[in-house]
Every structure is written in C-alpha cells, then in structure tokens.
Design a protein around this motif. Structure first.
Motif, short mmCIF file in Angstrom:
data_model
loop_
_atom_site.label_atom_id
_atom_site.label_comp_id
_atom_site.label_asym_id
_atom_site.label_seq_id
_atom_site.Cartn_x
_atom_site.Cartn_y
_atom_site.Cartn_z
N GLU A 31 44.35 8.15 25.58
CA GLU A 31 45.16 8.15 24.36
C GLU A 31 45.76 9.54 24.18
OE1 GLU A 31 46.26 6.18 21.69
OE2 GLU A 31 47.04 8.12 21.04
N ASN A 39 48.93 2.82 15.18
CA ASN A 39 49.51 2.58 13.85
C ASN A 39 48.47 2.21 12.80
OD1 ASN A 39 52.45 2.86 13.89
ND2 ASN A 39 52.34 1.32 15.53
N HIS A 55 48.57 -3.91 4.76
CA HIS A 55 48.99 -4.49 3.47
C HIS A 55 48.28 -5.82 3.28
CE1 HIS A 55 52.02 -1.46 3.97
NE2 HIS A 55 52.51 -1.72 2.78
N VAL A 238 49.78 9.68 29.29
CA VAL A 238 50.18 9.24 30.63
C VAL A 238 51.68 9.49 30.79
CG1 VAL A 238 50.49 7.21 32.11
CG2 VAL A 238 48.36 7.52 30.81
N GLN A 455 51.77 -5.29 20.91
CA GLN A 455 52.43 -6.13 19.90
C GLN A 455 53.81 -6.60 20.37
OE1 GLN A 455 53.50 -4.11 16.34
NE2 GLN A 455 53.85 -2.14 17.32
N LEU A 463 48.82 -6.83 13.33
CA LEU A 463 47.48 -6.59 13.86
C LEU A 463 46.85 -7.79 14.57
CD1 LEU A 463 46.40 -4.50 10.77
CD2 LEU A 463 46.68 -3.62 13.08
#
Ligand SMILES: Cc1cc2nc3c(=O)[nH]c(=O)nc-3n(C[C@H](O)[C@H](O)[C@H](O)COP(=O)(O)OP(=O)(O)OC[C@H]3O[C@@H](n4cnc5c(N)ncnc54)[C@H](O)[C@@H]3O)c2cc1C
Length: 500
Positions: A31, A39, A55, A238, A455, A463
């Motif tokens: 990471e 996010n 939310h 990366v 995503q 999510l």
C-alpha cells in the motif's frame, strides 16, 4: 500454498487478502500509504474526527446478501450499528422531505406533500418494495408477504425505472420538492433504478452506520487480515508490474525494491495501472466504459467545520442549494451537509463536527487536479470554496453565524494524491439507464496469474460491490491454484522474496 501479492489496501485489497489468507495462502498487501482502508477512511483535525466515507453501509441487516461478507471480513466486529432516522432531507421554501427508515412514512409524507403526485408516488413505493424483495431485504417473512404473484405482477414496474434517468423520474412529479428529492443523491444522469436500490436499502434498515465510523471499520478489516497471518507493506507504491510471457512475475516499488509472487491482484484504479505500471492494455470492457460518454466518472469537494454548540439546527444529511453567485466556483447546484452527533467521540463534549460533500463531474474533477500543480492557486481556490460554503450554511442556518471554525477542505486532487484514482473518483462510473450492468472479468486477459479486485469492475462501485470483488479474486485464485499450482511449484514463477 501460494504467495499472493495484492496492490492496494483499500476494501477490495483487504477483502481479497482476508479471503485468500483464510484459504491458507501467504498474502502480502502493499500500500502506498501508511494505513489501510483507501477511501474507507477518516482523519483527525485537532480534537475533531472527520469521517469521510460511510453514509450508508449496504448489508448491515442480517437478512441481506452482503451481511455475511461484512461479518467474515471483520468489518462489523462486535460494534453497534446505528440506524439513523433519516438518510437525507431536502428543503424547499418552508417545506422539507426526508428519506425515513421505513417506506410507509415515506409514502405518507410524499402523499401529504403533493396529493397531485399520488399515482407516481404509489408506483414508486410499490417498485421499491419489489426491489426489497429482489434484494432479499427483510428475510423470509418479508419475502412471503410480497409473494411470487406480486413479484410477477410488479417486476415490469421495477424495470421501467431502469429505462429512465433520475432526472426523467424527477420530471414525472409535479411538486418542486419531490423533483429535488429525487435528484439529490445521484444527480440527474444515473438510472432511476440506482435510486430505487438506495431507497430499498435504507428503508429496509439495511444501510446502517457501524459505530466508530469509516476508519474504525477499515482498522477492523486490517486486523482481521493480520490475525489470519497476512502481512502489510506500507509506504510501498508499485510503479511497475514486471511480466514474463503470460505471467506477472514481480513488482517494483517507487523506492526501487522488488518483490516476486505467484499471483498478483490489482486492487487499485486500473486506469492508473494499465499502460502505466504494466505494459498491457486495459481490459476491453473497462476501456469501453472509460471511453464512453454514458459511463461518467465523478468526485466531490468538501469542507469540514467544528461548532461549539450542543445541538445542531439539522440532523443526518441535509441538501442545501448553491446560490447562482457561487455555482461557477463550486461547479455544482447543491451540496450535502452531514453531521455526526451519533458519534460522541468525534468532537469534544458540547460541540459538533460536520462537513459538506459537493458532487462534481469528471471535467471539474480534472480541473482541480490540474490546478493543484500550482500550490498557491490551489490553496486560494480551497479558501474560496470554504468561504462560499460557510456563507451558504450561515444563511440557511443563521443561528450558526459567526460560530463555525474551518477544519479542512479536500477536493478531487486530494483523492488523486491519496488513492491514485486517475480523475480523483472515489466511486466507480455512474450507472446509466437502459444498460445491463457490465462486470469486468477477474483474470486479466493475456495473463495466467494476474487478477483484478476493484470497485471499477462493477459500476457504480461502493463498499459491498468492492468487498465482493475482493472475495471473488480470492475464489478465482483458489481455482487457479488447483490448475496452476504445479506449474508454479516447478519454479516457472519465482516465490515471494524479501524486499531488497
Ligand atoms: C466521501 C465518500 C463517501 C462514500 N460513501 C459511501 C457509502 O456511503 N457507501 C458505500 O458503499 N461506499 C461509499 N463510498 C465509496 C467507497 O469508499 C469505495 O467504493 C471503496 O472504498 C473503493 O474501494 P477500492 O478498494 O476499490 O479502492 P480504493 O479505496 O481507492 O483503494 C485503493 C488502494 O490502493 C492504493 N494504491 C493505489 N495505487 C497504488 C499503487 N500503485 N501501489 C500501492 N498502493 C496503491 C491506494 O492508496 C488505496 O489505499 C464513499 C467514498 C467516499 C470517498
């Protein structure tokens, strides 16, 4: 047992890592940042916590198809799930309309507000109920209540909403407040079916808020991963995926070190990887979407404020109009104001923290990213955004005048810097009407051991879809391992080596 390297510790990467580690593989997630979550995050500004993601978390109702994934990844842990009374509220003159946590209240409020829209309101409520049936929200009893007969009868009623945009749905209503209410969540270009999904989710008590907010949820998932033996490599961006024939062999990090693995999972925005970090073309379905005017990317800018007031004059999310004079600056016509009084640890006792979310399109997002290269001009723009936002809040809620303290301003340039997302998007493409959802295959074409978990594989992201993409990548590796295991064991692809 295989060595798996995952690029990106967002929800997709965490989910892939957790499910692969559960299957007994050695998994490393690299990471570029110092924490996991992507996010799904939040941060501290002095005594205040800014929660910048959830939310509504689809899958908090145990009858939902996504509930298990949140339990298995440790996302829910043992924490309480808070069910807000409303998801959002729209204001018009002296009237307001909220999305409440049950459909009967929504129907009653819409009918009371606008009797002349009764037919459209009833059709919408019926379609949302059918959607809940499709989504299996409410469990067995609920499904029995709706019944197969009703499903056949109402199915086409639901599909009808997939043929129109949210803007077209809004036009079917006469009352200006209902029109506003319909386009408040996604704007006017999404398929109206997406709105039905949100209403079905929230009014089915399937979109709660896990206690502690977004960052706490990311931390629970990261802990589940390390408890299963997974390892993180933080501050490792990366910059190159090294390939040999149809195998991805190793990655090179920005600091020049390399690591090899049996399988690699790209869990970052593919637009920032293909043709850049890897000499391979973008998967076709994705490329088509990136180049299509129908599959729009979007982002947002935000301002966060603290206020020394025990009670705020609004609750949950409220949609505020942006007056004409600020529309060019803010690149939008409205924004969401969001408060966190349900989380006492986010602000000192007797105080509150809240922030705004102003959705903007791809062009405006890219403009922010370009502007950020000129630091002075970018900081000046952020100042102007905060001042305009504060002015709007203070004119809509005069009782807050002179009491707001600015905590932070962040824009698509922040998302770009933080997650590498090409246009600063934090969700996938908008879901256009009339199109069947496109699902991007998990294995990258042309490779035997390179996979995707992101995503971007299924619009509009979010999510649950993201976590499901991670689980899918782990499942595909399990299948591949049966086929490829021997090839890998024969040393055709190097095993994971320590960082050099
Ligand atoms: C303001 C906001 C509100 C939201 N609201 C909701 C909501 O209410 N409900 C909902 O379901 N979803 C919501 N979302 C969307 C949700 O957060 C995303 O769909 C999801 O987190 C995306 O996860 P991901 O793993 O695909 O990508 P990301 O979160 O972008 O993770 C990718 C990770 O990869 C890392 N990375 C990138 N490139 C590299 C590289 N070259 N090397 C190493 N690491 C790299 C990044 O740093 C990042 O950590 C919201 C998001 C935001 C920002």
């Amino acid at each position: 047992m295989a060595d798996i390297l995952i690029i990106g510790a967002g929800v997709a990467g965490l989910s892939a890592g957790i499910f692969a580690a559960k299957d007994g593989h050695r998994v490393t997630i690299c990471e570029k940042h110092s924490i996991a979550g992507g996010n799904l995050t939040g941060w501290q500004r002095g005594d205040y916590h800014i929660d910048n993601c959830i939310h509504w978390l689809t899958g908090t109702n145990p009858s939902s198809e996504f509930y298990d994934i949140w339990v298995e990844t440790g996302a829910l842990g043992n924490v309480n799930v808070y069910q807000p009374e409303t998801l959002y509220t729209c204001l018009y003159e002296d009237k307001e309309l909220s999305l409440p946590k049950d459909l009967d209240t929504l129907e009653r409020d819409m009918l009371a507000l606008s009797p002349e829209d009764a037919a459209e309101t009833k059709a919408l409520i019926k379609a949302i109920k059918t959607m809940q049936y499709f989504m299996r929200i409410g469990g067995k009893d609920f499904s029995e209540k709706i019944g197969v007969f009703n499903l056949i009868k109402n199915g086409p009623q639901v599909l009808k909403y997939h043929m129109m945009t949210t803007g077209q749905l809004a036009e079917r209503f006469r009352h200006p407040l209902i029109k506003k209410f319909i386009v408040a969540v996604f704007g006017d270009k999404f398929t109206a079916m997406a709105l039905l999904t949100v209403f079905a989710t929230f009014c089915g008590k399937n979109g709660g808020l896990p206690e502690g907010g977004s960052l706490a949820m990311a931390k629970r998932m990261a802990k589940r991963f390390t408890d299963l033996g997974g390892e993180f490599m933080f501050k490792k961006e990366v910059v190159k995926i090294n390939t040999e024939g149809n195998y991805a062999k190793s990655v090179t990090f920005a600091d020049g070190t390399t690591v090899a693995a049996d399988y690699m999972v790209i869990a970052a925005d593919p637009a920032a990887i293909f043709g850049k970090a890897i000499d391979a073309p973008m998967p076709k379905i994705l490329e088509k979407q990136y180049n299509s005017p129908d599959y729009i990317r979007f982002s947002a800018h935000h301002s966060a404020f603290a206020v020394k007031e025990e009670k705020l004059p609004f609750s949950a999310d409220v949609v505020l109009d942006i007056p004409e004079k600020y529309r060019d600056l803010m690149r939008a016509r409205s924004f969401m104001l969001r408060e966190f009084s349900h989380e006492p640890s986010f602000a000192p006792a007797g105080e509150n923290v809240f922030h705004t979310m102003t959705f903007i399109g791809e062009k405006a997002s890219v403009d922010f990213i370009n502007l950020s290269k000129d630091r002075t001009a970018y900081l000046e723009k952020k100042k102007q955004l905060a001042a305009a936002t504060q002015d709007i809040i203070e004119s809509d809620f005069p009782q807050l005048k002179g009491k707001l303290k600015l905590l932070d301003v962040w824009t698509p340039a922040t998302y770009r810097r933080y997650t590498n997302a090409e246009t600063g998007s934090f969700m996938s493409f908008i879901l256009p009407p009339k199109k069947l959802p496109k699902i991007v295959p998990t294995i990258v074409k042309g490779f035997k051991n390179l996979l995707l978990a992101t995503q971007w594989q299924q619009a509009p992201g979010g999510l649950p879809t993201t976590a499901a993409s991670g689980r899918k990548a782990a499942e595909v590796i399990m299948k591949l391992e049966k086929k490829l295991g021997n090839v890998l064991a024969a040393g055709k692809v190097k095993k994971l080596s320590p960082v050099k």
